[in-house]
Design a protein around this motif. Structure first.
Motif, mmCIF file in Angstrom:
data_model
loop_
_atom_site.group_PDB
_atom_site.id
_atom_site.type_symbol
_atom_site.label_atom_id
_atom_site.label_comp_id
_atom_site.label_asym_id
_atom_site.label_seq_id
_atom_site.Cartn_x
_atom_site.Cartn_y
_atom_site.Cartn_z
ATOM 1 N N ARG A 96 17.845 -5.016 -5.433
ATOM 2 C CA ARG A 96 17.787 -3.259 -4.836
ATOM 3 C C ARG A 96 16.974 -2.057 -5.560
ATOM 4 O O ARG A 96 16.934 -1.971 -6.976
ATOM 5 C CB ARG A 96 18.835 -2.487 -4.786
ATOM 6 N N GLY A 97 15.848 -1.656 -5.376
ATOM 7 C CA GLY A 97 14.737 -0.640 -6.251
ATOM 8 C C GLY A 97 14.081 -1.485 -6.876
ATOM 9 O O GLY A 97 13.308 -1.074 -7.390
ATOM 10 N N ASP A 98 13.780 -3.304 -6.994
ATOM 11 C CA ASP A 98 12.883 -3.620 -7.121
ATOM 12 C C ASP A 98 11.894 -3.714 -6.378
ATOM 13 O O ASP A 98 10.263 -4.326 -6.794
ATOM 14 C CB ASP A 98 13.565 -5.187 -7.561
ATOM 15 N N SER A 99 11.523 -2.620 -4.618
ATOM 16 C CA SER A 99 10.864 -3.398 -4.014
ATOM 17 C C SER A 99 9.597 -2.782 -3.607
ATOM 18 O O SER A 99 9.932 -1.448 -5.002
ATOM 19 C CB SER A 99 11.464 -2.282 -3.064
ATOM 20 N N GLY A 100 8.471 -2.686 -4.420
ATOM 21 C CA GLY A 100 7.301 -2.723 -4.282
ATOM 22 C C GLY A 100 6.938 -3.115 -5.660
ATOM 23 O O GLY A 100 5.304 -2.393 -6.199
ATOM 24 N N GLY A 101 7.667 -4.219 -6.408
ATOM 25 C CA GLY A 101 7.374 -3.566 -7.727
ATOM 26 C C GLY A 101 6.215 -4.735 -7.799
ATOM 27 O O GLY A 101 6.397 -5.495 -7.064
ATOM 28 N N PRO A 102 5.633 -4.551 -9.415
ATOM 29 C CA PRO A 102 4.675 -6.305 -9.435
ATOM 30 C C PRO A 102 5.043 -7.382 -9.821
ATOM 31 O O PRO A 102 6.427 -7.595 -10.212
ATOM 32 C CB PRO A 102 3.702 -5.241 -10.607
ATOM 33 N N VAL A 103 4.690 -8.424 -8.973
ATOM 34 C CA VAL A 103 4.700 -10.301 -9.403
ATOM 35 C C VAL A 103 3.289 -10.352 -9.461
ATOM 36 O O VAL A 103 2.001 -10.269 -9.100
ATOM 37 C CB VAL A 103 5.137 -10.511 -7.931
ATOM 38 N N LEU A 104 3.290 -10.530 -11.071
ATOM 39 C CA LEU A 104 1.870 -11.067 -11.800
ATOM 40 C C LEU A 104 2.289 -12.464 -12.019
ATOM 41 O O LEU A 104 3.337 -13.236 -11.896
ATOM 42 C CB LEU A 104 2.236 -10.368 -12.873
ATOM 43 N N ARG A 105 0.767 -13.281 -11.935
ATOM 44 C CA ARG A 105 0.288 -14.342 -12.014
ATOM 45 C C ARG A 105 0.821 -14.505 -14.119
ATOM 46 O O ARG A 105 0.470 -13.993 -14.667
ATOM 47 C CB ARG A 105 -1.199 -14.132 -11.854
ATOM 48 N N GLY A 106 1.727 -15.912 -14.118
ATOM 49 C CA GLY A 106 1.738 -15.921 -15.486
ATOM 50 C C GLY A 106 2.481 -14.942 -16.464
ATOM 51 O O GLY A 106 3.635 -14.607 -15.602
ATOM 52 N N ASP A 107 2.956 -14.751 -17.871
ATOM 53 C CA ASP A 107 3.249 -13.904 -18.459
ATOM 54 C C ASP A 107 2.903 -12.529 -18.084
ATOM 55 O O ASP A 107 2.340 -11.601 -17.049
ATOM 56 C CB ASP A 107 2.975 -14.240 -19.753
ATOM 57 N N VAL A 108 3.787 -11.749 -18.809
ATOM 58 C CA VAL A 108 4.874 -9.641 -18.650
ATOM 59 C C VAL A 108 3.755 -9.036 -18.517
ATOM 60 O O VAL A 108 3.271 -8.099 -18.727
ATOM 61 C CB VAL A 108 5.335 -9.755 -19.315
#
Length: 282
Positions: free
Chosen positions: A196-208
């Protein structure tokens, strides 16, 4: 999926318990100034909704549409290079036209995406992400968000966290999302994932430190092999941005065409139907 049996178990597990994603379970607090801090925002409404978002331009944020369905005004919070919070006003919201308010994320027939227009450009220490290509099965990605780190403890939210996940493939109900799992637990036992609260967060290719955005977190589900009913730490559902490039470009152009000094506004009540957009006004 690696086998038909595992695919069946995955589907069964997701049907049993899925929820809008709200915080990173099994992740770590973000500490890299040039990492998730530079592209991940906290999205909040005056009704108490908490989500995350990805910076895609100095005045634009991409998030999940279901985060905005509770009504109230919207604002975003960024972290400065010392990880101190800064609040920014949102003046316009534009959900994807296929999104249907009132449906659960798992049964959502449209795209769980929305774009926010800010009242002023974000500080220069924030770095917008760029839209990446499609996700392939088995690929390792990094997700970030401001959600819970302990599923039943609301006090663990609002701190930026991140984790690495592996894309396990597609999951289809009314729409198709990518499903990512903990690299070791593979969704079978408790592991890292959205909450909960992570909705909308980015998913990035590779590292942070990557600025290659491949998806937006939509919802989460608990692991398959657990006696307790969980909605986090198992499967993380991702809306892939590569399939919505045209809409993202069109929405960005529409919101930026508002001009440099639009008036602040308040969301109409009740939330408008599919295909809506709204602007805040005094």
């Amino acid at each position: 999926m690696k086998s038909r049996a595992f695919a069946f178990l995955l589907a069964a597990g997701l049907v049993m318990g899925a929820s809008p994603a709200v915080a990173v379970i099994g992740g770590m607090a973000s500490q890299d100034v040039r990492g998730a801090r530079a592209s991940t925002l906290r999205v909040e409404t005056s009704r108490g909704e908490l989500c995350s978002g990805a910076v895609i331009a100095p005045e634009l944020v991409l998030t999940a549409a279901h985060c905005l369905m509770g009504g109230g005004s919207v604002s975003v919070v960024s972290l400065d290079p010392r990880f101190r919070t800064r609040r920014h006003a949102v003046i316009a919201v534009l959900p994807h036209p296929t999104f249907v308010p009132g449906t659960t994320p798992r049964t959502q027939p449209g795209a769980d995406l929305a774009m926010l227009r800010l009242s002023a450009p974000l500080p220069s220490d924030l770095e917008p992400v760029t839209l990446g290509g499609g996700l392939w099965q088995g690929e390792t990605v990094t997700m970030a968000g401001f959600g819970l780190s302990v599923e039943d403890n609301k006090k663990t939210a609002r701190r930026l966290r991140e984790t690495k996940l592996v894309n396990a493939g597609n999951y289809t109900t009314q729409n198709t999302v990518k499903v990512a799992v903990d690299i070791e637990a593979r969704g079978e036992k408790p592991g890292a994932g959205a909450c909960r609260g992570d909705s909308g967060g980015p998913v990035l290719r590779g590292d942070v430190r990557s600025r290659d955005l491949v998806g937006i977190v939509s919802w989460s589900s608990g692991p398959l092999n657990t006696r307790a009913r969980r909605i986090c730490g198992g499967f993380t559902a991702i809306t892939p941005v590569s399939e919505y490039r045209s809409w993202i470009s069109e929405a960005a152009a529409q919101l930026l065409a508002m001009g440099p000094n639009p008036r602040p506004f308040a969301q109409p009540e009740p939330p408008p139907p599919a295909g809506y957009s709204w602007w805040f006004s005094r």
